[in-house]
Design an enzyme around this catalytic site. Structure first.
Site, mmCIF file in Angstrom:
data_model
loop_
_atom_site.group_PDB
_atom_site.id
_atom_site.type_symbol
_atom_site.label_atom_id
_atom_site.label_comp_id
_atom_site.label_asym_id
_atom_site.label_seq_id
_atom_site.Cartn_x
_atom_site.Cartn_y
_atom_site.Cartn_z
ATOM 1 N N VAL A 85 0.948 -1.125 -0.010
ATOM 2 C CA VAL A 85 -0.109 0.116 -0.059
ATOM 3 C C VAL A 85 0.745 1.150 -0.065
ATOM 4 O O VAL A 85 1.630 1.430 1.106
ATOM 5 C CB VAL A 85 -0.963 0.036 1.341
ATOM 6 C CG1 VAL A 85 -1.635 1.237 1.253
ATOM 7 C CG2 VAL A 85 -1.801 -1.344 1.036
ATOM 8 N N PRO A 86 1.062 1.800 -1.086
ATOM 9 C CA PRO A 86 2.298 2.494 -1.532
ATOM 10 C C PRO A 86 2.300 3.942 -0.958
ATOM 11 O O PRO A 86 2.408 5.109 -1.445
ATOM 12 C CB PRO A 86 2.256 2.845 -3.044
ATOM 13 C CG PRO A 86 1.161 2.709 -3.440
ATOM 14 C CD PRO A 86 0.417 1.730 -2.355
ATOM 15 N N CYS A 87 2.559 4.228 0.454
ATOM 16 C CA CYS A 87 2.421 5.269 0.959
ATOM 17 C C CYS A 87 3.506 6.282 0.600
ATOM 18 O O CYS A 87 3.515 7.362 0.721
ATOM 19 C CB CYS A 87 2.291 5.279 2.574
ATOM 20 S SG CYS A 87 3.373 4.300 3.487
ATOM 21 N N HIS A 88 4.596 5.597 0.091
ATOM 22 C CA HIS A 88 5.935 6.419 -0.387
ATOM 23 C C HIS A 88 5.414 7.183 -1.648
ATOM 24 O O HIS A 88 6.101 8.182 -2.022
ATOM 25 C CB HIS A 88 7.068 5.403 -0.629
ATOM 26 C CG HIS A 88 6.589 4.445 -1.606
ATOM 27 N ND1 HIS A 88 6.111 3.237 -1.514
ATOM 28 C CD2 HIS A 88 7.013 4.535 -2.981
ATOM 29 C CE1 HIS A 88 5.918 2.611 -2.662
ATOM 30 N NE2 HIS A 88 6.231 3.327 -3.563
ATOM 31 N N ARG A 89 4.280 7.003 -2.005
ATOM 32 C CA ARG A 89 3.924 7.819 -3.415
ATOM 33 C C ARG A 89 3.111 8.965 -2.854
ATOM 34 O O ARG A 89 2.578 9.666 -3.836
ATOM 35 C CB ARG A 89 3.000 6.795 -4.285
ATOM 36 C CG ARG A 89 3.934 5.805 -4.964
ATOM 37 C CD ARG A 89 3.039 4.947 -5.680
ATOM 38 N NE ARG A 89 3.574 3.705 -6.131
ATOM 39 C CZ ARG A 89 3.150 2.425 -6.372
ATOM 40 N NH1 ARG A 89 1.815 2.129 -6.357
ATOM 41 N NH2 ARG A 89 3.904 1.358 -6.548
#
Length: 184
Positions: free
Chosen positions: A147-151
């Site tokens: 779940v790409p919270c880095h994006r």
């Protein structure tokens, strides 16, 4: 008796080496439930204790468990640049409410190589004034990378915060081609 009380293994885990350091992956029968950055022994032990208390069972190390083996394979493919989207069943039981809503939207709506602003993500879930709450949701993400919270970045072009540390966020965004590779 439910199946958990019949002695079936409920939570399995493994630590995998990656380009951003060791990651703890934990899964239930429903799917991947937790990804933890910088999984050195003390961090791993604290994460396992949190899982034990939240899920009510002792996590068991078993990298060969089917629900973990596929996750490990996909993480290896992601870090080698061969995989651009995780296709894993996820267990959302460690997060609820607004945070879960925001993270589900992020997982479904922000593909590899793209970024979204905190405010934009808040608007997508119908809460246009909730950019700060979106930041809190990112910080509570139990499934980072997948779940790409880095994006999620600041609207002014700033990188924003990151629970795994800014260097980790930069490396993930560079891997996805959003930022140039760090020089050192």
């Amino acid at each position: 008796m439910n199946s958990h009380e019949q002695g079936e293994q409920q939570v399995v885990w493994a630590v995998v080496g990656t380009d951003i350091g060791p990651l703890l992956l934990a899964a239930t029968r429903e799917g991947l439930v937790n990804v933890v950055f910088h999984a050195t022994d003390p961090v791993r032990d604290r994460a396992l204790e949190r899982l034990r208390s939240r899920l009510g069972t002792d996590p068991v190390e078993d990298p060969g468990a089917p629900q973990l083996a596929e996750a490990i394979s996909q993480f290896e493919a992601y870090f080698s640049g061969r995989l651009h989207g995780f296709e894993l069943p996820l267990d959302w039981s460690l997060i609820s409410g607004f945070n879960r809503q925001v993270l589900r939207e992020l997982a479904a709506g922000v593909p590899y190589g793209a970024v979204v602003g905190y405010g934009d993500l808040a608007r997508r879930v119908g809460q246009p004034g909730a950019a700060q709450a979106v930041g809190v949701a990112m910080g509570s993400n139990p499934l980072p990378v997948v779940v790409p919270c880095h994006r999620v970045v600041e609207s002014d072009g700033g990188i924003g915060g990151f629970g795994g540390g800014l260097e980790t966020k930069r490396k993930l965004l560079a891997l996805e081609g959003v930022l140039p590779e760090p020089l050192f």
